[in-house]
Design a protein around this motif. Sequence first.
Motif, mmCIF file in Angstrom:
data_model
loop_
_atom_site.group_PDB
_atom_site.id
_atom_site.type_symbol
_atom_site.label_atom_id
_atom_site.label_comp_id
_atom_site.label_asym_id
_atom_site.label_seq_id
_atom_site.Cartn_x
_atom_site.Cartn_y
_atom_site.Cartn_z
ATOM 1 N N ILE A 83 0.828 -1.208 0.000
ATOM 2 C CA ILE A 83 0.000 0.000 0.000
ATOM 3 C C ILE A 83 0.862 1.257 0.000
ATOM 4 O O ILE A 83 0.628 2.197 -0.769
ATOM 5 C CB ILE A 83 -0.958 -0.011 1.206
ATOM 6 N N THR A 129 -4.465 -0.823 6.103
ATOM 7 C CA THR A 129 -3.774 0.416 5.742
ATOM 8 C C THR A 129 -3.111 1.045 6.963
ATOM 9 O O THR A 129 -1.983 1.556 6.880
ATOM 10 C CB THR A 129 -4.762 1.406 5.109
ATOM 11 N N ALA A 162 -6.773 3.258 1.379
ATOM 12 C CA ALA A 162 -7.603 2.162 1.866
ATOM 13 C C ALA A 162 -8.734 1.848 0.895
ATOM 14 O O ALA A 162 -9.061 0.681 0.649
ATOM 15 C CB ALA A 162 -8.166 2.518 3.246
#
Length: 218
Positions: free
Chosen positions: A67, A143, A95
């Motif tokens: 991420i 996240t 996210a």
Amino acid sequence: MIALLLRDLRLAIRAGGGFGLGLAFFLILATLVPLAVGPQPDLLAPIAPGILWLGALLACLLSLDRIFALDLDDGSLDLLATAPLPLEGVAATKALAHWLTTGLPLAIAGPALSLLLFMPAPAVPWLGLSLLLGTPALSWIGTFGAALTVGLRRGSLLLSLLVLPLYIPTLVFGAEVVRRGAEGLSPATPLALLAGITLGCIGLLPFATAAALRINLK
């Protein structure tokens, strides 16, 4: 935020870290369980809710370390930290991109894969609904964990250890929704708790994620 979202969606698809990886893992798990346990409906049907929800949880976990890692490697994370868009907005966008490329495909594919585990027909819609409501919480929690471990060596292992305990309530209530649906009971209570967890994660975790990013970028 829209430009950042589209960028992350393109990166996830091109890098193979979102849609393809999670969905392939989910499919493999749903295929291997009947081979390991045996193709008996009386054995598979009771454990199908837990197996499918566990598969969705692990599939979401696979791509969490990417991420922020790609942004850190190319220096764009520092630019995002100084951009007009607040870090809270960056965290929420990251996210959302993870959920769109991982959680949403799992929620769509879950009802179809439940046929491999002989899940009772009344439970199939509840499986899709529970995944649709619960997987956003997995992405938002993930996240947050990715922000805590960004830049660390062997951070993916630490990330798994951090987020797996936080995933347990979502896993429990998600599987309970499907189990109650299969038994003809009302799933309203676990469904409401599942929705509450997701709403709480969406409302609170972007601030915690932004704080973790600010600490790691100092």
